[in-house]
Write an enzyme that holds these catalytic residues in place. Structure first.
Site, short mmCIF file in Angstrom:
data_model
loop_
_atom_site.label_atom_id
_atom_site.label_comp_id
_atom_site.label_asym_id
_atom_site.label_seq_id
_atom_site.Cartn_x
_atom_site.Cartn_y
_atom_site.Cartn_z
N ARG A 163 0.79 7.79 6.48
CA ARG A 163 -0.05 7.37 7.16
C ARG A 163 -1.52 7.81 7.18
O ARG A 163 -2.34 7.05 7.11
CB ARG A 163 0.20 7.27 8.54
CG ARG A 163 -0.40 6.52 9.63
CD ARG A 163 -0.77 5.13 9.27
NE ARG A 163 0.43 4.49 9.37
CZ ARG A 163 0.54 2.98 9.01
NH1 ARG A 163 -0.58 2.36 9.07
NH2 ARG A 163 1.92 2.36 9.29
N SER A 192 0.82 -1.37 -0.06
CA SER A 192 0.09 0.10 -0.08
C SER A 192 0.71 1.21 -0.04
O SER A 192 0.56 2.25 -0.93
CB SER A 192 -0.74 -0.16 1.46
OG SER A 192 -1.74 -1.15 1.28
N HIS A 251 -2.90 6.92 3.72
CA HIS A 251 -3.19 5.35 3.73
C HIS A 251 -4.56 4.97 4.46
O HIS A 251 -5.28 4.22 4.27
CB HIS A 251 -1.94 4.57 4.40
CG HIS A 251 -2.25 3.30 4.65
ND1 HIS A 251 -2.85 2.47 5.91
CD2 HIS A 251 -1.89 1.96 4.16
CE1 HIS A 251 -2.70 1.42 5.90
NE2 HIS A 251 -2.18 0.89 4.52
#
Lengths: 226, 226
Positions: free
Chosen positions: A55, A30, A58
């Site tokens: 992050r 990812s 994500h």
């Protein structure tokens, strides 16, 4: 309700092969895709902030955050230190509290609390004609210990923190200011950006409890890997 | 990290006046702004689905959802009925569980559970070499009662639900399929769209625990106002 069904470039007939990947491999893949897409967009993220922004992307699949996240000078390093010391985290939603990685937090002896859902907080807010968020931030400030505020929902929580700052010697140890919404949200975030307090803020209307938790988890991950 | 700081049109020097608004008034004003911006974008939302999409936009400040949310025929009415009956909701994260409005849920006698964080789930997943999401969905399916699945994180949860469907007479009562991410996510959602199961899915990479909770809360709100 027709329209864009999202970026298909990564979705191939071999996609199913990825289903055998372990969660940690999925995560690696990812981030590889996030980095490639950032590069395609001509966006270069650097320093410890990059890790936090990646992050958040994500967590949201929303690359807008690469443009809108704001960090006070040395914010991430400062938050790392606070988390290493097990500094209390106070959230403005139980959702953000639930989203923070408890295993990582345990390693540091850290703790996360949320006062919003406590029945007497609702009662006091009603009696005083203020928001539950305001009462919750007051209670956090009254603890008389350093607090990392993680605000993913209520702009009034951010404004209450500012209102409380300087009173009875209270000063927030850190402010994660990522409320989401259409009223007061940009205003409240801009107020934080004007201060000399250590902060991570997402400018604009976007954010959320998931984003607040992702920011904490990203920095917990950084100190976890040291 | 410079760039767009979001839509400023609504942010004026009089913005501060809104700080005296009550939460319910803030929400009204937020939806007024969402509707105006949808109109500006030339997007018209209709039927009970509109309510759900607007709530998701309210939760994310992301108008992409107006284009990417998918509903099986009569999905919202069907979910209303299930929630009225107090049908169990099973989430794939404690965050989604935490985000569901418990007061509204109590009115219907409903319940929300999440198996992901149960220690023996992690143990069983490790022993069998499968994901915690898979074990969690198995446990939900094994309850032998109707289950509304609210999946905001793990695409493997969606694929596990499909794998379990038809076995031992299991059939999900409803699937809210809004995992977020870059690997397997679009694939898993497309698999749900191919079925004749009742669903609300957000096509593409976006979604999240907050979105899953917002969808449940939107429909709980609809039956709450009847």
């Amino acid at each position: 309700m027709e329209g864009n069904t999202g970026n298909k470039r990564e979705e191939t007939s071999s996609e199913k092969d990825l289903l055998i990947l372990k969660p940690e491999e999925i995560e690696k893949e990812s981030f590889r895709r996030i980095d490639r897409e950032l590069k395609e967009k001509g966006i270069t993220l650097q320093g410890p902030e990059a890790d936090v922004i990646r992050r958040v992307i994500h967590t949201t699949a929303d690359f807008d955050y690469a443009d809108t996240m704001r960090f006070s000078e040395g914010a991430v390093e400062h938050l790392q230190e606070l988390l290493k010391q097990g500094t209390l985290i106070v959230t403005d939603t139980n959702m953000a509290k639930a989203g923070i990685n408890k295993k990582k937090l345990e390693r540091t002896g850290g703790e996360v609390r949320c006062f919003m859902a406590e029945p007497d907080v609702a009662l006091e807010a009603k009696e005083r004609g203020v928001t539950r968020a305001h009462v919750s931030m007051e209670r956090a400030a009254a603890l008389g210990r350093p607090v990392i505020f993680a605000v993913g929902n209520a702009p009034t929580a951010l404004l209450s923190i500012l209102e409380l700052t300087g009173k009875n010697g209270f000063r927030p140890a850190f402010i994660i200011g990522v409320p989401v919404g259409f009223v007061n949200v940009e205003y409240a975030k801009e107020r934080i950006l004007e201060t000399d307090l250590p902060y991570i803020v997402n400018a604009g209307r976007k954010g959320g409890s998931n984003v607040a938790a992702a920011i904490v988890n990203a920095v917990l991950g950084q100190i976890g890997t040291e």
